[in-house]
Design a protein around this motif. Sequence first.
Motif, PDB file in Angstrom:
ATOM      1  N   UNK A   1       1.086  -1.114   0.013  1.00  0.00           N
ATOM      2  CA  UNK A   1       0.277  -0.198  -0.022  1.00  0.00           C
ATOM      3  C   UNK A   1       0.911   1.535  -0.252  1.00  0.00           C
ATOM      4  N   UNK A   2       2.157   1.231  -0.293  1.00  0.00           N
ATOM      5  CA  UNK A   2       2.666   2.506  -0.281  1.00  0.00           C
ATOM      6  C   UNK A   2       4.077   1.940   0.058  1.00  0.00           C
ATOM      7  N   UNK A   3       5.049   2.517   0.558  1.00  0.00           N
ATOM      8  CA  UNK A   3       6.386   2.686   1.131  1.00  0.00           C
ATOM      9  C   UNK A   3       6.258   2.604   1.792  1.00  0.00           C
ATOM     10  N   UNK A   4       7.503   1.408   2.440  1.00  0.00           N
ATOM     11  CA  UNK A   4       7.688   0.276   3.656  1.00  0.00           C
ATOM     12  C   UNK A   4       9.166   0.784   4.426  1.00  0.00           C
ATOM     13  N   UNK A   5       9.276   0.545   5.405  1.00  0.00           N
ATOM     14  CA  UNK A   5      10.068  -0.173   5.887  1.00  0.00           C
ATOM     15  C   UNK A   5      11.102  -0.878   6.453  1.00  0.00           C
ATOM     16  N   UNK A   6      11.799  -1.563   6.171  1.00  0.00           N
ATOM     17  CA  UNK A   6      12.053  -3.713   6.250  1.00  0.00           C
ATOM     18  C   UNK A   6      13.623  -3.965   7.143  1.00  0.00           C
ATOM     19  N   UNK A   7      13.300  -4.463   8.095  1.00  0.00           N
ATOM     20  CA  UNK A   7      14.273  -4.227   8.799  1.00  0.00           C
ATOM     21  C   UNK A   7      14.910  -6.132   8.837  1.00  0.00           C
ATOM     22  N   UNK A   8      16.169  -6.200   9.147  1.00  0.00           N
ATOM     23  CA  UNK A   8      16.451  -7.695   9.496  1.00  0.00           C
ATOM     24  C   UNK A   8      18.058  -7.299  10.574  1.00  0.00           C
ATOM     25  N   UNK A   9      17.462  -8.308  11.549  1.00  0.00           N
ATOM     26  CA  UNK A   9      18.471  -8.857  12.942  1.00  0.00           C
ATOM     27  C   UNK A   9      18.366  -9.982  12.709  1.00  0.00           C
ATOM     28  N   UNK A  10      20.105 -10.506  12.972  1.00  0.00           N
ATOM     29  CA  UNK A  10      20.983 -11.353  13.571  1.00  0.00           C
ATOM     30  C   UNK A  10      21.428 -10.947  14.876  1.00  0.00           C
ATOM     31  N   UNK A  11      20.942 -12.107  15.652  1.00  0.00           N
ATOM     32  CA  UNK A  11      21.522 -12.441  16.907  1.00  0.00           C
ATOM     33  C   UNK A  11      21.647 -13.827  17.843  1.00  0.00           C
ATOM     34  N   UNK A  12      22.421 -13.844  18.548  1.00  0.00           N
ATOM     35  CA  UNK A  12      22.442 -15.140  19.272  1.00  0.00           C
ATOM     36  C   UNK A  12      21.582 -15.294  20.501  1.00  0.00           C
ATOM     37  N   UNK A  13      20.664 -16.220  21.404  1.00  0.00           N
ATOM     38  CA  UNK A  13      20.426 -15.852  21.829  1.00  0.00           C
ATOM     39  C   UNK A  13      19.839 -17.488  22.630  1.00  0.00           C
ATOM     40  N   UNK A  14      20.273 -18.072  23.834  1.00  0.00           N
ATOM     41  CA  UNK A  14      20.198 -18.978  24.486  1.00  0.00           C
ATOM     42  C   UNK A  14      21.360 -19.606  24.081  1.00  0.00           C
ATOM     43  N   UNK A  15      22.554 -19.792  22.924  1.00  0.00           N
ATOM     44  CA  UNK A  15      22.912 -20.395  22.447  1.00  0.00           C
ATOM     45  C   UNK A  15      22.876 -21.329  21.326  1.00  0.00           C
ATOM     46  N   UNK A  16      21.311 -19.852  20.700  1.00  0.00           N
ATOM     47  CA  UNK A  16      21.017 -20.478  18.720  1.00  0.00           C
ATOM     48  C   UNK A  16      21.280 -19.237  18.299  1.00  0.00           C
TER      49      UNK A  16
ATOM     50  N   UNK B   1      13.810 -16.807  11.494  1.00  0.00           N
ATOM     51  CA  UNK B   1      14.706 -18.104  11.999  1.00  0.00           C
ATOM     52  C   UNK B   1      14.994 -18.851  12.913  1.00  0.00           C
ATOM     53  N   UNK B   2      15.103 -19.899  13.641  1.00  0.00           N
ATOM     54  CA  UNK B   2      15.547 -20.311  14.177  1.00  0.00           C
ATOM     55  C   UNK B   2      16.624 -21.775  14.303  1.00  0.00           C
ATOM     56  N   UNK B   3      18.223 -21.275  14.298  1.00  0.00           N
ATOM     57  CA  UNK B   3      18.883 -22.092  13.954  1.00  0.00           C
ATOM     58  C   UNK B   3      19.963 -22.818  15.065  1.00  0.00           C
ATOM     59  N   UNK B   4      20.641 -23.774  14.924  1.00  0.00           N
ATOM     60  CA  UNK B   4      20.840 -24.165  15.569  1.00  0.00           C
ATOM     61  C   UNK B   4      22.906 -23.457  15.778  1.00  0.00           C
ATOM     62  N   UNK B   5      22.855 -23.396  16.496  1.00  0.00           N
ATOM     63  CA  UNK B   5      24.839 -22.595  16.380  1.00  0.00           C
ATOM     64  C   UNK B   5      25.648 -23.197  16.209  1.00  0.00           C
ATOM     65  N   UNK B   6      26.370 -23.621  14.669  1.00  0.00           N
ATOM     66  CA  UNK B   6      26.733 -24.526  14.035  1.00  0.00           C
ATOM     67  C   UNK B   6      27.833 -23.677  13.474  1.00  0.00           C
ATOM     68  N   UNK B   7      28.862 -23.589  14.052  1.00  0.00           N
ATOM     69  CA  UNK B   7      30.336 -22.770  12.888  1.00  0.00           C
ATOM     70  C   UNK B   7      30.528 -23.597  11.442  1.00  0.00           C
ATOM     71  N   UNK B   8      30.527 -23.074  10.618  1.00  0.00           N
ATOM     72  CA  UNK B   8      30.683 -23.635   9.053  1.00  0.00           C
ATOM     73  C   UNK B   8      32.408 -23.506   9.095  1.00  0.00           C
ATOM     74  N   UNK B   9      32.276 -25.277   8.381  1.00  0.00           N
ATOM     75  CA  UNK B   9      33.219 -25.584   7.988  1.00  0.00           C
ATOM     76  C   UNK B   9      33.574 -25.760   6.553  1.00  0.00           C
ATOM     77  N   UNK B  10      34.390 -26.215   5.785  1.00  0.00           N
ATOM     78  CA  UNK B  10      34.265 -26.571   4.646  1.00  0.00           C
ATOM     79  C   UNK B  10      34.086 -28.074   4.446  1.00  0.00           C
TER      80      UNK B  10
END
Length: 602
Positions: free
Chosen positions: A503-518, A585-594
């Motif tokens: 319905x017109x202009x809008x504002x979108x917010x993207x946040x990423x954070x850690x909570x309770x090890x997730x 989005x809820x994801x487990x905190x898993x460090x990325x490796x090759x």
Amino acid sequence: MRERYRKLYDRIMDSYRKRSIQMLITLSFSVLSILGMALMGSALYGRFAASVREVAVEDSKKLMDQVCLGMESYIRNMMRISDTTYYAVIKKTDLAQEALGDKMNLLYEANKDSLISIACFTESGELIEAVPVDNMKKGTAVTEQQWFAAANSKIENLHFSIPHVQNLFEESSYRYYWVISLSRVVELNHAGETSRGILLVDMNFSGIEQIFDKVNSKTSGGYVYLMDSEGEIIYHPKQKLLNTNILNESNREAASHQDGSYVEDFEGDERVIIVKSVGYTGWKVVSVTPSSEFTMNTVQVRFFAVMLIIFFILVMLAANVLVSSRIATPIQKLEKSVKELEEEGNLAREIYIGGSYEIESLGHSIQSMVNQMRKLMDDIVVEQEAKRKSELDALQSQINPHFLYNTLDSIVWMVESERYEEAITMVTSLANLFRISLSKGRNIIPIRSELEHAQNYLSIQKLRYKNRFTVEMDIQPEILDCSTIKLIVQPLLENAIYYGTEDGDGEITVKGYVKDKDIYIEVSDDGLGMPPETVELLLTDNNRVRKKGSGIGLINVHQRIQLYFGAAYGLTIESEPDEGTTIRIHLPMVPYTEEIGREGLK
């Protein structure tokens, strides 16, 4: 209170269920044995106690019979003296010619051991004759005496008084006696004319005392007393205590009872009373025995019974432990081998086979099942891996064609409009977008790459929508090098663009954070929002919500996350009409490796 008992019961049952099977068998058998023996012992002891009480009551009744025989003998003696005095002396004597003294004195001498005095009065209360003493006290109103009035009121009856002091005559020794008076109306003969008179026979009260003292000496804790029909006590072994109100008695209540035995609660103590009427008088003999006397007789028997029950309980416990061990040991060994199989996951482990026929058969069955599982596991692992890859590929393939079509359509439109720089920017962003989207065929990528993919998507959409919306990103650095499946943020941004800015202009917010090890990634818009019933359908029914853009529902992202990371993860949606929408989005905190990127999560 009921809830408290319920919780206590649940706690006991929960503790019971956690015990070993040997303990359960031992406890169950022991409890049943103890209950059975306790019930049987209680029944036998109750019957024995009842028998003891019955025997004691019967013994008391026999004593009561002896008392009543003695009392009836005492009363008959009084009646015999009265009858003899009346019919053999008074009725045959003409008072105008002779006196009664000599004959009455002979009768007194024959019965003086139990007799105090014999006296005869006129209807007006004048003394005719009395033995052994005939000098009356001055001022004595004979007609007002209870025995005199009772005889005059019912002339056909014999009247027995309650114990009282005989105070009609003066003795040289000045002694006064407790007596029971028998009075009756008699006919006096005076020169052929008859008139009414009153005959009084005073019996020594000590005769009654001797009867009751003899009986009370045979009772240990109880006693026997005598009362008239109105409840007035004639004799009581504790008469002095009753007179001083130190002791009370239930004589008034006992007077209302018919002959028989009764259990009463008197001043907080239970006791058994037996009531028996004495002939001729209406008097009642009452035996009182505290219930504690009955129980005292059963103390030794109770002790012997308790010791015997304890001995049998110990024997039963030992037998229960032995039997339960024979039953439970093979089951425990089988359970231990199955538990080790469960904990170690080693299907090559041998299952215990032994014990009774049923347990041995169960062991063979479990071993056969393990062998089949061992054979099937290899096939299932390969099959499930292929199935999961095909499901992910199918979900992934839904995204690319739709978005590519829409973007290429926008590039064609820009070229036709000679907006070459914008077309070049869009083509560059599209190339970067698909470079990350392909990710060398990997499904797991770092969050950093996923956010870069989202940035390229936003660049394309801003060109298409002529910057009708703004995007603010707030990402904690520690999540950038953690693992995620690809293409999960872009569908959320697409949803926010189409529905949050329609319905017109809008504002979108993207946040990423850690909570309770997730890890949590939120995409929020300030659009029109959705009612609760629509929110409930977004992650459950992809066919009942409206679609724009690529037409890919949020359920696509939700399913892909749960396929990879499990049911504990995925999307949650918060939205209210006119206040916007937040998708998390809820994801487990898993460090990325090759290695994770190449082989995926194990």
